[in-house]
Design a protein around this motif. Structure first.
Motif, PDB file in Angstrom:
ATOM      1  N   GLY A 164     -10.976   9.724  11.895  1.00 28.71           N
ATOM      2  CA  GLY A 164      -9.656   9.998  12.454  1.00 28.71           C
ATOM      3  C   GLY A 164      -8.995   8.798  13.102  1.00 28.71           C
ATOM      4  O   GLY A 164      -7.876   8.915  13.611  1.00 28.71           O
ATOM      5  N   TRP A 165      -9.652   7.645  13.095  1.00 31.55           N
ATOM      6  CA  TRP A 165      -9.092   6.425  13.678  1.00 31.55           C
ATOM      7  C   TRP A 165      -8.601   5.491  12.587  1.00 31.55           C
ATOM      8  O   TRP A 165      -9.280   5.290  11.572  1.00 31.55           O
ATOM      9  N   TYR A 166      -7.429   4.928  12.800  1.00 29.85           N
ATOM     10  CA  TYR A 166      -6.901   3.902  11.900  1.00 29.85           C
ATOM     11  C   TYR A 166      -7.359   2.543  12.417  1.00 29.85           C
ATOM     12  O   TYR A 166      -7.049   2.153  13.538  1.00 29.85           O
ATOM     13  N   LEU A 167      -8.110   1.817  11.604  1.00 34.42           N
ATOM     14  CA  LEU A 167      -8.600   0.493  11.964  1.00 34.42           C
ATOM     15  C   LEU A 167      -7.558  -0.530  11.524  1.00 34.42           C
ATOM     16  O   LEU A 167      -7.398  -0.802  10.333  1.00 34.42           O
ATOM     17  N   THR A 168      -6.833  -1.078  12.472  1.00 38.25           N
ATOM     18  CA  THR A 168      -5.752  -1.996  12.153  1.00 38.25           C
ATOM     19  C   THR A 168      -6.310  -3.362  11.755  1.00 38.25           C
ATOM     20  O   THR A 168      -7.517  -3.615  11.839  1.00 38.25           O
ATOM     21  N   SER A 169      -5.425  -4.253  11.368  1.00 35.84           N
ATOM     22  CA  SER A 169      -5.795  -5.637  11.074  1.00 35.84           C
ATOM     23  C   SER A 169      -5.443  -6.551  12.238  1.00 35.84           C
ATOM     24  O   SER A 169      -5.434  -7.780  12.085  1.00 35.84           O
ATOM     25  N   GLU A 228     -11.106   3.641  -1.844  1.00 39.65           N
ATOM     26  CA  GLU A 228     -11.955   2.609  -1.253  1.00 39.65           C
ATOM     27  C   GLU A 228     -11.300   2.014  -0.005  1.00 39.65           C
ATOM     28  O   GLU A 228     -11.941   1.866   1.046  1.00 39.65           O
ATOM     29  N   LEU A 229     -10.012   1.672  -0.108  1.00 38.10           N
ATOM     30  CA  LEU A 229      -9.303   1.126   1.042  1.00 38.10           C
ATOM     31  C   LEU A 229      -9.182   2.178   2.141  1.00 38.10           C
ATOM     32  O   LEU A 229      -9.287   1.860   3.330  1.00 38.10           O
ATOM     33  N   THR A 230      -8.982   3.434   1.752  1.00 38.17           N
ATOM     34  CA  THR A 230      -8.913   4.511   2.743  1.00 38.17           C
ATOM     35  C   THR A 230     -10.208   4.581   3.540  1.00 38.17           C
ATOM     36  O   THR A 230     -10.195   4.680   4.774  1.00 38.17           O
ATOM     37  N   VAL A 244      -1.793   9.757  12.963  1.00 39.78           N
ATOM     38  CA  VAL A 244      -2.508   8.924  11.982  1.00 39.78           C
ATOM     39  C   VAL A 244      -2.355   9.478  10.570  1.00 39.78           C
ATOM     40  O   VAL A 244      -2.336  10.688  10.345  1.00 39.78           O
ATOM     41  N   PHE A 245      -2.273   8.576   9.622  1.00 37.52           N
ATOM     42  CA  PHE A 245      -2.043   8.922   8.217  1.00 37.52           C
ATOM     43  C   PHE A 245      -3.239   9.641   7.589  1.00 37.52           C
ATOM     44  O   PHE A 245      -4.326   9.706   8.167  1.00 37.52           O
ATOM     45  N   SER A 246      -3.024  10.148   6.364  1.00 37.01           N
ATOM     46  CA  SER A 246      -4.069  10.875   5.650  1.00 37.01           C
ATOM     47  C   SER A 246      -4.893   9.973   4.750  1.00 37.01           C
ATOM     48  O   SER A 246      -6.021  10.314   4.385  1.00 37.01           O
ATOM     49  N   GLY A 247      -4.331   8.838   4.355  1.00 34.91           N
ATOM     50  CA  GLY A 247      -5.025   7.927   3.458  1.00 34.91           C
ATOM     51  C   GLY A 247      -4.040   7.173   2.598  1.00 34.91           C
ATOM     52  O   GLY A 247      -2.819   7.317   2.735  1.00 34.91           O
ATOM     53  N   TYR A 248      -4.572   6.344   1.707  1.00 31.37           N
ATOM     54  CA  TYR A 248      -3.756   5.584   0.764  1.00 31.37           C
ATOM     55  C   TYR A 248      -3.801   6.260  -0.596  1.00 31.37           C
ATOM     56  O   TYR A 248      -4.892   6.507  -1.139  1.00 31.37           O
ATOM     57  N   LYS A 270       0.853  -1.187   0.000  1.00 33.81           N
ATOM     58  CA  LYS A 270       0.000   0.000   0.000  1.00 33.81           C
ATOM     59  C   LYS A 270       0.890   1.239   0.000  1.00 33.81           C
ATOM     60  O   LYS A 270       2.030   1.184   0.433  1.00 33.81           O
ATOM     61  N   ARG A 271       0.338   2.345  -0.463  1.00 32.77           N
ATOM     62  CA  ARG A 271       1.074   3.609  -0.531  1.00 32.77           C
ATOM     63  C   ARG A 271       0.463   4.544   0.515  1.00 32.77           C
ATOM     64  O   ARG A 271      -0.599   5.130   0.303  1.00 32.77           O
TER      65      ARG A 271
END
Length: 354
Positions: free
Chosen positions: A218-223, A209-211, A200-204, A41-42
């Motif tokens: 504002g929350w990053y949903l991890t795996s 869609e993945l973003t 937290v990042f801004s997006g991909y 991912k970028r």
């Protein structure tokens, strides 16, 4: 949109990031992830997010009594987020990092950041152990940490700080289970870890869609799945998708791997699930044996199944065993789980199940 992509060459990356940190207006940082469990991912990070992480890290290390400021040694790839943060932390502290070593003509580094595989290998070198023990702290992240490895390092005088985070959080943002200042930790109904705050990042890039699936309010949903212990510290249990269904039984692979890593005859262990016609998936133990032991001293599959069953349900025990000379790694030193799964599938093709 203009991006800064850190160079694979450490010297070039330091020059890039030195200018980037000092600039009045800076482009966003583009970090390409390793893709250890799927497609790369970028990840897009603002300078504010990266600097928030660097400053919060410095405050936490100071609070731990590890000193304030100081040079960092860069021994991780400079294009990955962990390497970028080593450089930025050092620059924020007023120093260019030591590149590819523990010291240079300007003196020794006070800190470094490693992945567990690196530390495991360095423990075999008395000179490296002495250099690490002389540092204020060694950050260790990027994958599961074998408790025996941490105990051995700390017994040797190395001050280990276990970190948890991702490219999407500008690197490690939870130190020894405690989030850095400003970082929020939450758990979903399924135990999925979510991380929030200024890191937290801004997006991909190129993947809205993945973003939308991963970045919510504002929350990053991890795996990853996790829990909070009795002290409120975050305990990472492993990836949510690291549960395989074998014969109708849910088997958490990280739990099996942790038990196998405690076996004295095994130097390194990873566990994967391989497709099987009868069982749906079977648990495969991929092991690197202790090189000091003779073949007759090494446990076979039956012995390892018994070892697992001593503490965990026997249904979780591995049904196949693959012995490797070394575990496959990505360029950043993390386990290449895709390559490991391919190797395990090929090595066990056509085998009966124990």
């Amino acid at each position: 949109m203009e991006f800064l992509r850190p160079s694979d060459d450490p010297g070039t990356a330091v020059a890039q990031l030195e200018e980037w940190v000092a600039a009045d207006v800076a482009p966003r940082l583009l970090i390409e992830t390793s893709g250890s469990t799927g497609r790369p991912k970028r990840v897009v990070l603002t300078r504010d997010a990266v600097l928030a992480s660097a400053h919060a890290s410095a405050r936490r290390l100071r609070d731990l009594g590890a000193g304030a400021g100081g040079r960092w040694a860069l021994v991780l790839p400079s294009s990955y987020v962990a390497g970028v943060q080593v450089v930025v932390r050092s620059l924020v502290a007023g120093h260019r990092p030591v590149l590819g070593a523990w010291a240079d003509e300007q003196g020794a580094a006070a800190y470094t950041s490693l992945v567990p595989t690196q530390l495991h290998r360095l423990m075999g070198s008395p000179d490296d152990v002495a250099a690490l023990a002389a540092m204020q702290a060694v950050l260790l992240g990027g994958g599961p940490i074998d408790p025996a490895l941490r105990r051995a390092a700390e017994k040797a005088g190395i001050r280990v700080v276990a970190t948890y985070g991702a490219s999407e959080t500008a690197g490690g943002c939870v130190y020894d289970g405690v989030p850095l200042d400003g970082v929020g930790v939450g758990l979903g109904a399924d135990g999925r870890i979510r991380l929030g705050g200024p890191v937290v990042f801004s997006g991909y890039d190129g993947d809205p869609e993945l973003t939308a699936q991963t970045l919510a309010d504002g929350w990053y949903l991890t795996s990853d799945a996790g829990r909070l212990d009795e002290d409120g510290h975050l305990v990472v249990l492993g990836r949510v998708d690291d549960v395989v269904v074998s014969g109708g039984v849910n088997v958490p692979l990280p739990a099996v791997a942790r038990r196998l890593r405690a076996h004295p005859a095994l130097e390194q262990v990873e566990v994967v699930g391989v497709p099987d016609e009868e069982w749906g998936q079977v648990v495969v133990a991929c092991c690197v044996d202790d090189p000091d032991l003779a073949p007759g001293q090494l446990p076979d599959l039956a012995a390892l199944r018994d070892w697992v069953a001593d503490e965990l349900p026997r249904a979780w025990a591995p049904r196949r065993l693959v012995r490797l000379d070394a575990l496959p790694l990505l360029g950043n030193g993390k386990i290449d789980r895709q390559a490991l799964l391919t190797a395990a599938t090929a090595a066990t093709a056509g085998e009966g199940v124990a």
